[in-house]
Write a protein that holds these residues in place. Structure first.
Motif, PDB file in Angstrom:
ATOM      1  N   PRO A  67       0.864  -1.305   0.213  1.00 10.18           N
ATOM      2  CA  PRO A  67       0.086   0.418   0.121  1.00 10.18           C
ATOM      3  C   PRO A  67       1.290   1.611   0.372  1.00 10.18           C
ATOM      4  O   PRO A  67       2.596   1.373   0.527  1.00 10.18           O
ATOM      5  CB  PRO A  67      -0.430   0.231   1.527  1.00 10.18           C
ATOM      6  N   GLY A  68       0.284   2.319  -0.203  1.00  7.95           N
ATOM      7  CA  GLY A  68       1.132   3.545  -0.325  1.00  7.95           C
ATOM      8  C   GLY A  68       1.978   3.548   1.162  1.00  7.95           C
ATOM      9  O   GLY A  68       1.017   3.913   2.623  1.00  7.95           O
ATOM     10  N   ARG A  69       3.109   4.733   1.286  1.00  6.91           N
ATOM     11  CA  ARG A  69       3.676   4.988   2.069  1.00  6.91           C
ATOM     12  C   ARG A  69       3.052   5.502   3.271  1.00  6.91           C
ATOM     13  O   ARG A  69       2.804   5.428   4.961  1.00  6.91           O
ATOM     14  CB  ARG A  69       4.512   6.222   2.235  1.00  6.91           C
ATOM     15  N   THR A 118       9.539   4.478  -5.322  1.00  6.59           N
ATOM     16  CA  THR A 118       9.650   3.532  -6.006  1.00  6.59           C
ATOM     17  C   THR A 118       9.674   2.360  -4.882  1.00  6.59           C
ATOM     18  O   THR A 118      10.384   2.542  -4.172  1.00  6.59           O
ATOM     19  CB  THR A 118      10.159   3.122  -6.629  1.00  6.59           C
ATOM     20  N   VAL A 119       9.456   1.536  -5.057  1.00  6.87           N
ATOM     21  CA  VAL A 119       9.113  -0.333  -4.087  1.00  6.87           C
ATOM     22  C   VAL A 119      10.566  -0.840  -4.858  1.00  6.87           C
ATOM     23  O   VAL A 119      11.532  -0.719  -5.880  1.00  6.87           O
ATOM     24  CB  VAL A 119       8.711  -1.430  -3.930  1.00  6.87           C
ATOM     25  N   THR A 120      11.544  -1.596  -3.886  1.00  7.32           N
ATOM     26  CA  THR A 120      12.232  -2.351  -5.011  1.00  7.32           C
ATOM     27  C   THR A 120      11.731  -3.369  -6.401  1.00  7.32           C
ATOM     28  O   THR A 120      10.958  -3.230  -6.508  1.00  7.32           O
ATOM     29  CB  THR A 120      12.626  -3.439  -4.366  1.00  7.32           C
ATOM     30  N   GLY A 121      12.846  -3.120  -7.286  1.00  8.46           N
ATOM     31  CA  GLY A 121      11.923  -3.173  -8.797  1.00  8.46           C
ATOM     32  C   GLY A 121      11.526  -1.983  -9.555  1.00  8.46           C
ATOM     33  O   GLY A 121      11.073  -2.603 -11.121  1.00  8.46           O
ATOM     34  N   GLY A 163       7.694  21.157 -17.875  1.00 10.09           N
ATOM     35  CA  GLY A 163       8.361  20.784 -19.415  1.00 10.09           C
ATOM     36  C   GLY A 163       9.291  19.649 -19.064  1.00 10.09           C
ATOM     37  O   GLY A 163      10.398  18.924 -19.603  1.00 10.09           O
ATOM     38  N   SER A 164       9.749  20.149 -17.160  1.00 14.44           N
ATOM     39  CA  SER A 164      10.775  19.301 -16.936  1.00 14.44           C
ATOM     40  C   SER A 164      11.205  17.765 -17.060  1.00 14.44           C
ATOM     41  O   SER A 164       9.575  17.325 -16.630  1.00 14.44           O
ATOM     42  CB  SER A 164      11.076  19.592 -15.651  1.00 14.44           C
ATOM     43  N   SER A 165      11.563  16.692 -16.976  1.00 18.97           N
ATOM     44  CA  SER A 165      10.763  15.470 -16.506  1.00 18.97           C
ATOM     45  C   SER A 165      11.536  14.188 -15.700  1.00 18.97           C
ATOM     46  O   SER A 165      13.366  14.506 -15.589  1.00 18.97           O
ATOM     47  CB  SER A 165      10.733  14.052 -17.393  1.00 18.97           C
ATOM     48  N   LEU A 166      11.170  13.415 -14.306  1.00 20.94           N
ATOM     49  CA  LEU A 166      11.646  13.071 -13.443  1.00 20.94           C
ATOM     50  C   LEU A 166      11.716  11.609 -13.579  1.00 20.94           C
ATOM     51  O   LEU A 166      10.339  11.469 -14.032  1.00 20.94           O
ATOM     52  CB  LEU A 166      10.603  13.489 -11.955  1.00 20.94           C
ATOM     53  N   GLN A 167      12.931  10.747 -13.607  1.00 26.86           N
ATOM     54  CA  GLN A 167      12.755   9.422 -13.419  1.00 26.86           C
ATOM     55  C   GLN A 167      12.901   9.053 -12.040  1.00 26.86           C
ATOM     56  O   GLN A 167      14.112   9.221 -11.333  1.00 26.86           O
ATOM     57  CB  GLN A 167      13.636   9.032 -14.951  1.00 26.86           C
ATOM     58  N   LEU A 168      12.085   8.083 -10.957  1.00 28.51           N
ATOM     59  CA  LEU A 168      13.443   7.304  -9.849  1.00 28.51           C
ATOM     60  C   LEU A 168      13.667   5.946 -10.459  1.00 28.51           C
ATOM     61  O   LEU A 168      12.850   4.983 -11.297  1.00 28.51           O
ATOM     62  CB  LEU A 168      11.860   7.782  -8.924  1.00 28.51           C
TER      63      LEU A 168
END
Length: 306
Positions: free
Chosen positions: A70-72, A107-110, A120-125
Motif C-alpha cells: 500500500p501507499g506509504r 518506488t519499491v524494489t524493482g 516541461g521537465s521530467s523526473l525518473q525514479l
C-alpha cells in the motif's frame, strides 16, 4: 540506518532462519558485524525485531509477501496492524528513515517511474527511491535511491542531497545516493554542484564525480550505458559477475546469493530489468551456472555440476 545495511541484516537473518547456514556463513556474519559499528547496531535491532515476532505462526508471518504494497502514508496509519503480518526479515529490510516513509514520491524494489513535471521537465525514479518535490520552490530532495532529471528550460531546478545540492538548467543529470556519498553523472549540458562547505564546482556532459561529506571528488568520463536503467536495461561490458549481481540485487526483492567462486566470471550483454528471473536464467545458460530457487524470494547461483 542506511538501506544497504538494513538489507544486508535482513539477508543474514533470513539465512539463519532458513536453517541452511554453514559454519562459514556464521563466520562471515561475524566478520560483517565486526567490520563497522553500524553493522552491529543494525544486527542488534534485527535480533530485537526477530524476538518480537518469534511467536507468530510461520504461515501467518509469510502471508503478506505476495500482497501489493500500500501507499506509504496509508501504511504509516496502519503500521500496527500490518506489522503482525510481515515476516521478520522482510520487516527489517524495510526499516528505513521516517523521511522515506513520508516522501512525496517513491518506488519499491524493482519498480521504476517516469514523471513529467508541469514546467516541461521530467523526473525518473530508479528502484527503491524516495523523493520530495516542491515545484513552487523548484526543489527536488533525493531522500534515498537514484533519480534522473531532465530540465530543458533555462529556469534552474535544485536537487538537494544529503551531501550537497545541484542546480540543473538546460541539462540532464543522474544522481545516486549511496551510504557514504552520492554519484553525480551529467548526461547533457552543465550542472552546478555546491558541497556542504559551500564550495561550488561545475560538471559538464560526460563527466561523473562522487559527492560526499568531504566535497566533490575528481570527475571521470563515463559510459552512458551505465545509466541504462532509465530505459529499463542493465548493461554489462566484460563486467565481473560479482559486480553485476550486486547491481542486479537492487532490482530484486528478497535474497540473491552466489558462490564466491563466481565472482571473477565475466558477463557481457544488455538485460531487461522487467524480468530479473529471466536475467538469472540467461546467466546460467551462458556461464554454465545452476539457479537454485527455494522460493521466489530466495535464489542461489552455483556452478553447474558437470
Amino acid at each position: 540506518m542506511s538501506r544497504e545495511v538494513a538489507r544486508a541484516a535482513a539477508q543474514w537473518l533470513a539465512l539463519l532462519e532458513s536453517g541452511a547456514a554453514t559454519e562459514r556463513d556464521h563466520a562471515a556474519l561475524q566478520h560483517w558485524r565486526d567490520s563497522h559499528p553500524q553493522h552491529e547496531q543494525t544486527w542488534q535491532k534485527a535480533q530485537s525485531l526477530r524476538q518480537r515476532f518469534s511467536g507468530l505462526p510461520k504461515a501467518l508471518a509469510m502471508a503478506s509477501l505476495d500482497r501489493p504494497q500500500p501507499g506509504r502514508r496509508a501504511l504509516l496509519k496502519r503500521a500496527l496492524g500490518v506489522a503482525a503480518l510481515v515476516p521478520t526479515a522482510w520487516l527489517i529490510s524495510r526499516q528505513l528513515p521516517i523521511e522515506v516513509w513520508r516522501a512525496d514520491l517513491h518506488t519499491v524494489t524493482g519498480e521504476r517511474k517516469r514523471l513529467p513535471l508541469a514546467d516541461g521537465s521530467s523526473l525518473q525514479l530508479n528502484t527503491a527511491t524516495a523523493v520530495d518535490v516542491d515545484l513552487a520552490q523548484r526543489r527536488i530532495t533525493l531522500v534515498d535511491g537514484e533519480l534522473a532529471l531532465n530540465v530543458p528550460g533555462s529556469t534552474a531546478m535544485t536537487v538537494q542531497t544529503r551531501y550537497g545540492e545541484l542546480r540543473v538548467s538546460q541539462a540532464q543529470v543522474c544522481v545516486r545516493q549511496l551510504a557514504a556519498g552520492c554519484r553525480v553523472s551529467v548526461l547533457k549540458g552543465a550542472v552546478q554542484v555546491r558541497d556542504l562547505s559551500g564550495q561550488l564546482a561545475i560538471l559538464h556532459a560526460g563527466q561523473q564525480a562522487p559527492l560526499n561529506a568531504s566535497g566533490l571528488g575528481a570527475w571521470v568520463p563515463f559510459d552512458v550505458q551505465q545509466l541504462g536503467w532509465r530505459d529499463g536495461v542493465l548493461t554489462a561490458q566484460n563486467q565481473l559477475l560479482g559486480d553485476f549481481l550486486r547491481e542486479l540485487e537492487r532490482y530484486r526483492p528478497g535474497v540473491l546469493r552466489w558462490d564466491s567462486s563466481l565472482e571473477t566470471l565475466r558477463v557481457t550483454g544488455s538485460f531487461r530489468l522487467d524480468d530479473t528471473d529471466r536475467i538469472l536464467n540467461l546467466l546460467a545458460s551462458t556461464l554454465g551456472l545452476e539457479v537454485q530457487a527455494r522460493t521466489r524470494y530466495w535464489v542461489t547461483l552455483r556452478k553447474a555440476l558437470a
